[in-house]
Design an enzyme around this catalytic site. Structure first.
Site, PDB file in Angstrom:
ATOM      1  N   LEU A   1       0.820  -1.205   0.000  1.00  0.00           N
ATOM      2  CA  LEU A   1       0.000   0.000   0.000  1.00  0.00           C
ATOM      3  C   LEU A   1       0.858   1.261   0.000  1.00  0.00           C
ATOM      4  O   LEU A   1       0.523   2.251  -0.649  1.00  0.00           O
ATOM      5  CB  LEU A   1      -0.928   0.002   1.218  1.00  0.00           C
ATOM      6  CG  LEU A   1      -1.846  -1.211   1.397  1.00  0.00           C
ATOM      7  CD1 LEU A   1      -2.738  -1.017   2.620  1.00  0.00           C
ATOM      8  CD2 LEU A   1      -2.686  -1.456   0.154  1.00  0.00           C
TER       9      LEU A   1
ATOM     10  N   VAL B   1      10.046   3.438  12.290  1.00  0.00           N
ATOM     11  CA  VAL B   1       8.996   4.262  12.894  1.00  0.00           C
ATOM     12  C   VAL B   1       8.843   4.000  14.388  1.00  0.00           C
ATOM     13  O   VAL B   1       8.337   4.856  15.122  1.00  0.00           O
ATOM     14  CB  VAL B   1       7.640   4.062  12.177  1.00  0.00           C
ATOM     15  CG1 VAL B   1       7.722   4.525  10.735  1.00  0.00           C
ATOM     16  CG2 VAL B   1       7.152   2.623  12.284  1.00  0.00           C
TER      17      VAL B   1
ATOM     18  N   CYS C   1       1.723   4.006   6.463  1.00  0.00           N
ATOM     19  CA  CYS C   1       1.405   2.667   5.950  1.00  0.00           C
ATOM     20  C   CYS C   1       2.288   1.580   6.569  1.00  0.00           C
ATOM     21  O   CYS C   1       2.068   0.397   6.304  1.00  0.00           O
ATOM     22  CB  CYS C   1       1.582   2.624   4.431  1.00  0.00           C
ATOM     23  SG  CYS C   1       0.405   3.623   3.498  1.00  0.00           S
TER      24      CYS C   1
ATOM     25  N   SER D   1      -7.160  -1.105   9.990  1.00  0.00           N
ATOM     26  CA  SER D   1      -7.435  -2.385   9.343  1.00  0.00           C
ATOM     27  C   SER D   1      -8.831  -2.858   9.722  1.00  0.00           C
ATOM     28  O   SER D   1      -9.342  -2.511  10.798  1.00  0.00           O
ATOM     29  CB  SER D   1      -6.410  -3.433   9.791  1.00  0.00           C
ATOM     30  OG  SER D   1      -6.788  -4.737   9.373  1.00  0.00           O
TER      31      SER D   1
ATOM     32  N   TYR E   1      -2.151  -7.543  16.537  1.00  0.00           N
ATOM     33  CA  TYR E   1      -2.409  -6.741  15.333  1.00  0.00           C
ATOM     34  C   TYR E   1      -3.738  -5.997  15.449  1.00  0.00           C
ATOM     35  O   TYR E   1      -3.819  -4.794  15.186  1.00  0.00           O
ATOM     36  CB  TYR E   1      -2.423  -7.663  14.114  1.00  0.00           C
ATOM     37  CG  TYR E   1      -2.602  -6.937  12.797  1.00  0.00           C
ATOM     38  CD1 TYR E   1      -1.561  -6.202  12.240  1.00  0.00           C
ATOM     39  CD2 TYR E   1      -3.811  -6.995  12.103  1.00  0.00           C
ATOM     40  CE1 TYR E   1      -1.715  -5.535  11.040  1.00  0.00           C
ATOM     41  CE2 TYR E   1      -3.974  -6.342  10.904  1.00  0.00           C
ATOM     42  CZ  TYR E   1      -2.927  -5.609  10.369  1.00  0.00           C
ATOM     43  OH  TYR E   1      -3.088  -4.943   9.177  1.00  0.00           O
TER      44      TYR E   1
END
Length: 248
Positions: free
Chosen positions: A17, A57, A83, A145, A158
């Site tokens: 993405l 990050v 992303c 998500s 996640y």
């Protein structure tokens, strides 16, 4: 926000993405800078037309150095698109073993804290921008998500990290409104990416079967097209957009 000559930072830019977003926004006239862990892979993916910077990050110093490098090069940052993300699949208890705390911490540090690291440092840079006629100084777009609300087996970390992205979207948008900075998140369903490629076929096939029309994985450029629209549509702020083809 007019993309022509706007300075855009995209994390997770070496593939999936993030890469599709870089390519689409560059084609629209933006000056795109990609952040990713793998400098060589990133540079190869972006080519000579886009600036590539190795950034972790999850490491605030790394993020600050990356943002500072962009400002030094171009004088401003107008758009940040988050992303970067990892999966870390593991069951809460499996074969008598607990979900490893180091896996949990790593997923949260990249997907949630890492996103917030980029938001904070990019937003600070945006506050120094001259406002457009509309008063706008910047746009921040985050990737959540569908798993934030409908996580699958093994996705505790996640799902928690992506739910956190949704949860912080509104308060951050409220924090940054006085500076003319919009904040929007996108919650993609199953897309063609490195993450989906790592899924067992029976898992990805089962998810595709739960979709409406078109019953297929999303294409990275479809995500990038939504990002481009969000940047250009000044009335989109403080929300999360589900992009999952009706998956339930």
């Amino acid at each position: 926000m007019n993309l022509k000559n706007a300075v855009v930072v995209v994390t997770g830019a070496a593939s999936g993405l993030g890469l599709a977003t870089c390519q689409r926004l560059a084609a629209a006239g933006a000056r795109v800078v990609g952040f990713d862990l793998d400098q060589s892979k990133l540079s190869e993916a972006l080519g000579r037309e886009m600036m590539a910077i190795a950034v972790d990050v999850a490491n605030e110093s790394s993020v600050k150095e990356g943002i500072d490098a962009v400002v030094d090069r171009y004088g401003a940052i107008h758009v940040a698109v988050n992303c970067a993300g990892i999966l870390g699949p593991c069951k809460t208890v499996s074969k008598g073993q607990l979900f490893p705390s180091d896996v949990w911490n790593r997923v949260l540090s990249v997907n949630l804290t890492g996103t917030f690291n980029v938001i904070r440092h990019a937003a600070l840079a945006m506050t120094h921008n001259e406002p457009a006629e509309t008063g706008e100084r910047g746009v921040i777009i985050n990737t959540s998500s569908g798993a934030a609300r409908q996580g699958q087996m093994g996705q505790a970390a996640y799902s928690a990290s992506k739910a956190g992205v949704i949860g912080m979207t509104l308060p951050i948008a409220r924090d940054l409104a006085e500076h003319g900075i919009r904040v929007v998140s996108v919650a993609p369903g199953l897309f063609e990416s490195g993450m989906s490629a790592g899924m067992p076929p029976k898992v990805s096939d089962a998810l595709v079967e739960k979709m409406l029309f078109p019953r297929r994985m999303g294409k990275p450029d479809e995500f990038a097209a939504l990002v481009e629209h969000i940047i250009g549509n000044a009335y989109l702020n403080a929300l999360t957009i589900d992009m999952d083809c009706g998956t339930r």
